[in-house]
Design an enzyme around this catalytic site. Structure first.
Site, mmCIF file in Angstrom:
data_model
loop_
_atom_site.group_PDB
_atom_site.id
_atom_site.type_symbol
_atom_site.label_atom_id
_atom_site.label_comp_id
_atom_site.label_asym_id
_atom_site.label_seq_id
_atom_site.Cartn_x
_atom_site.Cartn_y
_atom_site.Cartn_z
ATOM 1 N N ASP A 11 0.852 -1.185 0.000
ATOM 2 C CA ASP A 11 0.000 0.000 0.000
ATOM 3 C C ASP A 11 0.885 1.231 0.000
ATOM 4 O OD1 ASP A 11 -2.164 -1.606 0.085
ATOM 5 O OD2 ASP A 11 -2.788 -1.103 2.131
ATOM 6 N N ASP A 130 -13.753 -6.345 -5.826
ATOM 7 C CA ASP A 130 -13.949 -6.506 -4.387
ATOM 8 C C ASP A 130 -15.331 -7.113 -4.204
ATOM 9 O OD1 ASP A 130 -11.534 -5.344 -3.937
ATOM 10 O OD2 ASP A 130 -12.329 -3.365 -3.455
#
Lengths: 269, 211
Positions: A11, A130
């Protein structure tokens, strides 16, 4: 034989890696180049960078990150997060990304997937999905004969905006649609499992992997090396992605691959 | 020494040029769509991404074909991915004519579902690290063990009609040609620029190759 891939995910916000990457002997625990080099040395098959920068002022910093990493790490690099337009895809590829992953924008504008893949090739367009368990608000209109059979089977719905917003789209038909529009690969994240360390949603992974011809990367929920192996052996994933088990120094990528090899999985060692 | 990386507007050539600069810092690496630059380069790298019909069209729209053919005749020449496929007579992809330097066709991997890989589907594109079985010694394999893994991403593969061209093979549901070589030309289906240590070694071997 083709090896199953192990992909650490990083990230990035405002040009720095976050989420506590913990390598002994790193000069700077937030430096993307240093961290990328470390994973490369451990035998990572690819690297995925997820840009979670909130402020639009800092968005371009991801380009510098990719330029820096691409000059020193010679394995495939995927970048996702905040990709909205074909222009975003172009800029990331020019910075040195090999693949760009599209998530929310694919739902808002499926044509972005078609346009990007026809311009730059399917090989560089990853669609990130997702997904959560539960019947979508509106089912898919196709496959009428299948519908009766699937009545008892689990169903999954696509979410956007980091898993916060339901779309009413059935995950299985979405995966097939993305393949038709030119996606070269699917990054499949179970929002039910993400962060739980309970392992991948294996039924989801297998359902999607068996339904499409393009490779599927399993993501969300890895807490042990056995989870990685299950993603391939039971989930039939072509690649497995994990963040925290590698970041906190619990396991190295090499240990993960050695474990998978011991479970009879073809890996690059 | 000047190395031209031919840029015909298809995809990202940064990886190729960065990898060449990494293995040969003393060499001038020129990413170029200028035929004159290609004509004066000592070595030529012919990469390619995306779809072959687009690659052929873009190459011709930049009038690069004569310079590419000339380089393939007389200088060390490395084709990568579509840069290998374009050397052949034709491709099933969009029913496209290639450069015809090598005899043979480019075919698509058989539709998935027909072939089985450990009980699952054989995915197309063929994407990831696969073993490259060398057919025999070649300067570009120096220091690279037989059956080393390289990174692939492609849906089409070349099928040479002359077996003597085959420099290496890979298995993916079937055995296919993943590298070809003849005289001053070497071409690979995989991506050396993305294949870590072994890929960099192959690029370094290309820079020091004197066919």
């Amino acid at each position: 034989m083709l090896a199953k891939r192990v992909i650490p995910c990083l990230d990035v916000t405002a040009g720095r890696v976050v989420k506590g990457v913990n390598f002994v002997s790193l000069r700077d625990a937030g430096d993307p180049v240093e961290i990328a080099k470390r994973y490369d040395e451990q035998g990572a098959d690819e690297l995925t960078f997820l840009d979670i920068t909130a402020s639009s002022d800092d968005r371009d910093l991801i380009l510098h990150v990719i330029e820096g990493v691409a000059a020193q790490v010679f394995i495939p690099l995927t970048v996702g997060g905040g990709v909205r337009k074909v222009e975003d895809v172009r800029r990331l590829l020019n910075a040195g990304a090999d693949k760009v992953s599209i998530n929310t924008a694919a739902v808002q504008n499926p044509n972005l997937v078609a346009e990007s893949s026809s311009r730059y090739g399917s090989q560089c367009i990853v669609v990130a999905m997702d997904v959560k368990r539960g019947r979508p608000l509106s089912g898919s209109p196709e496959g009428g004969s299948e519908h009766g059979l699937k009545a008892q089977a689990p169903e999954w719905q696509v979410f956007t905006h980091g898993g916060r917003r339901p779309t009413g789209i059935d995950a299985l038909s979405w995966a097939r649609k993305m393949q038709e529009l030119g996606a070269g690969e699917i990054l499949l994240t179970s929002m039910d499992r993400d962060g739980t360390r309970e392992g991948f949603d294996l039924a989801l992974t297998r359902t999607i992997s068996d339904a499409v011809d393009i490779p599927v990367i399993a993501s969300g929920g890895v807490g042990s090396l056995e989870h990685l192996a299950q993603g391939v052996l039971t989930g039939r994933a072509d690649a497995v992605l994990a963040a925290s088990i590698f970041h906190f120094g619990e396991f190295s990528v090499r240990q993960a691959k050695e474990y998978m090899a011991a479970r009879g999985i073809e890996v690059r060692l | 020494m000047k190395v031209a990386v031919i840029d015909y507007g298809m995809g990202n050539l940064r990886s190729v040029s960065k990898a060449l600069e990494h293995v040969a810092p003393q060499v001038e690496v020129l990413v170029t769509s200028d035929a004159k630059v290609v004509a004066t380069a000592d070595r030529v790298v012919f990469p390619g991404q995306g779809a072959m019909p687009d690659c052929m069209r873009e190459m011709d729209s930049r009038n690069l074909r004569p310079a590419v053919l000339a380089a393939a005749r007389d200088r060390p020449f490395l084709g990568i991915c579509i840069g290998l496929q374009m050397l052949f007579d034709s491709s099933e992809e969009g029913d496209t004519q290639g450069l015809g330097i090598f005899p043979g066709q480019v075919r698509r991997f058989p539709a998935s579902g027909s072939a089985q890989d450990a009980g699952g589907r054989l995915k197309v594109p063929h994407m990831g690290w696969n073993q490259v079985r060398q057919r025999g010694p070649h300067r570009l394999w120096a220091g690279i063990e037989d059956a080393t893994r390289f990174y692939f991403v492609h849906s089409y593969y070349a099928s040479p009609s002359a077996g003597s061209l085959i420099a290496a093979e890979t298995d993916y549901g079937m055995c296919f040609t993943c590298a070809v070589a003849r005289d001053n030309i070497f071409a690979v289906q995989f991506h050396p620029e993305k294949s870590q240590t072994s890929g960099l070694r192959l690029l370094a071997n290309f820079i020091s190759w004197n066919p």
